[in-house]
Scaffold this motif. Sequence first.
Motif, PDB file in Angstrom:
ATOM      1  N   GLN A   1      24.791  -3.061  22.235  1.00 40.44           N
ATOM      2  CA  GLN A   1      24.614  -4.509  22.244  1.00 40.44           C
ATOM      3  C   GLN A   1      24.778  -5.050  23.663  1.00 40.44           C
ATOM      4  O   GLN A   1      25.231  -4.344  24.565  1.00 40.44           O
ATOM      5  CB  GLN A   1      25.636  -5.160  21.315  1.00 40.44           C
ATOM      6  CG  GLN A   1      25.396  -4.881  19.839  1.00 40.44           C
ATOM      7  CD  GLN A   1      24.168  -5.586  19.322  1.00 40.44           C
ATOM      8  OE1 GLN A   1      24.012  -6.798  19.456  1.00 40.44           O
ATOM      9  NE2 GLN A   1      23.279  -4.832  18.694  1.00 40.44           N
TER      10      GLN A   1
ATOM     11  N   LEU B   1      22.572 -18.523  23.412  1.00 38.57           N
ATOM     12  CA  LEU B   1      22.777 -18.852  22.002  1.00 38.57           C
ATOM     13  C   LEU B   1      21.718 -19.844  21.542  1.00 38.57           C
ATOM     14  O   LEU B   1      21.364 -20.769  22.276  1.00 38.57           O
ATOM     15  CB  LEU B   1      24.168 -19.457  21.782  1.00 38.57           C
ATOM     16  CG  LEU B   1      25.366 -18.583  22.173  1.00 38.57           C
ATOM     17  CD1 LEU B   1      26.658 -19.373  22.022  1.00 38.57           C
ATOM     18  CD2 LEU B   1      25.413 -17.316  21.333  1.00 38.57           C
TER      19      LEU B   1
ATOM     20  N   THR C   1      24.626 -17.695  13.607  1.00 39.82           N
ATOM     21  CA  THR C   1      24.398 -16.797  14.736  1.00 39.82           C
ATOM     22  C   THR C   1      25.037 -15.435  14.494  1.00 39.82           C
ATOM     23  O   THR C   1      24.446 -14.396  14.810  1.00 39.82           O
ATOM     24  CB  THR C   1      24.970 -17.420  16.026  1.00 39.82           C
ATOM     25  OG1 THR C   1      24.230 -18.604  16.345  1.00 39.82           O
ATOM     26  CG2 THR C   1      24.892 -16.449  17.200  1.00 39.82           C
ATOM     27  N   LEU C   2      26.240 -15.432  13.932  1.00 40.31           N
ATOM     28  CA  LEU C   2      26.950 -14.182  13.687  1.00 40.31           C
ATOM     29  C   LEU C   2      26.461 -13.463  12.438  1.00 40.31           C
ATOM     30  O   LEU C   2      26.483 -12.233  12.376  1.00 40.31           O
ATOM     31  CB  LEU C   2      28.457 -14.450  13.581  1.00 40.31           C
ATOM     32  CG  LEU C   2      29.121 -15.093  14.806  1.00 40.31           C
ATOM     33  CD1 LEU C   2      30.620 -15.229  14.590  1.00 40.31           C
ATOM     34  CD2 LEU C   2      28.835 -14.311  16.070  1.00 40.31           C
TER      35      LEU C   2
ATOM     36  N   ARG D   1      29.002 -12.133  18.659  1.00 39.15           N
ATOM     37  CA  ARG D   1      27.672 -11.734  18.181  1.00 39.15           C
ATOM     38  C   ARG D   1      27.371 -10.289  18.571  1.00 39.15           C
ATOM     39  O   ARG D   1      26.821  -9.516  17.776  1.00 39.15           O
ATOM     40  CB  ARG D   1      26.604 -12.653  18.754  1.00 39.15           C
ATOM     41  CG  ARG D   1      25.193 -12.310  18.290  1.00 39.15           C
ATOM     42  CD  ARG D   1      24.167 -13.255  18.882  1.00 39.15           C
ATOM     43  NE  ARG D   1      24.159 -13.213  20.333  1.00 39.15           N
ATOM     44  CZ  ARG D   1      23.416 -13.997  21.117  1.00 39.15           C
ATOM     45  NH1 ARG D   1      22.626 -14.905  20.552  1.00 39.15           N
ATOM     46  NH2 ARG D   1      23.477 -13.903  22.429  1.00 39.15           N
TER      47      ARG D   1
ATOM     48  N   ALA E   1      29.197  -7.950  16.277  1.00 36.83           N
ATOM     49  CA  ALA E   1      28.904  -8.066  14.840  1.00 36.83           C
ATOM     50  C   ALA E   1      28.475  -6.748  14.203  1.00 36.83           C
ATOM     51  O   ALA E   1      28.991  -6.377  13.138  1.00 36.83           O
ATOM     52  CB  ALA E   1      27.862  -9.155  14.601  1.00 36.83           C
TER      53      ALA E   1
END
Length: 275
Positions: free
Chosen positions: A89, A99, A108-109, A160, A163
């Motif tokens: 990531q 974002l 978003t997450l 994020r 995640a």
Amino acid sequence: MLLTIDELCVSYRGRGLRTRPRRVLHEVSLGLRPGETLGLVGESGSGKSTIGRAITGLARAESGRIEFAGERVEHADARRRRRLAKDIQMVFQDPYTSLDPALTVGDTLREPLLAQGVPAKQAAARVATLLDRVQLPADAAARLPREFSGGQRQRVAIARALAPDPRLVVCDEPVSALDLTTQRVVLELLLEIQEATGVSYLFISHDLSVVRFLSHRVAVLRDGRIVESGTAAEVTETPQHPYTRRMLLAAPVPDVDRQRERRAAFARARSGAAA
């Protein structure tokens, strides 16, 4: 090694049809161990961000080898690329543009989790865990990015990236847009996350003092070539290459008199290099 880069070369094509490709990386070789932070430092245009882009598949390797967890990245098929997208990531420099302003923090997450097939109920629980991990309140999930400060937005960006539970996070100048106090908070957060999860970082920066704070090992990049590498202590306390020494002299320090001396020494070093 978790990540091995061997003699990597990357070139970018110019905009004109007759413009020849410009090589930005010249036979770069690096290694990153599990649970380790490798700091990659260099001035703007040195090619450091291109290395991060090549690892994540955003830049095409002209030649050389990129190997992650024993498998070649540049030869990965579609299925393997999907797995790599989970395992590797990225956190970008600017929390104001990285974002989606139309999505809440929770959306978003959840987005990368739902894309992997995680059930909605489990995704909601994971969002709560991620917010706690980056030290944001649970009600942040219902808010939009514009409601947060720059440092808080960067925490959302870090959440994020975490995640899908990656093994490697490429941090491309993640604190350069923040003030010094907020930089320290975000760097300490990254250290806490690494201690808790064992994630590896490739930390890209132009600031040796930032890299020294976070990294186990450091590689110095100049004009697309590694000019020095070693432990963080070796590179920042006893640098061998003149370019590294000039970068250290250019780094700010809180003491005014010492900063004046460093600026004078930096000017002398630059004059010597120009001569």
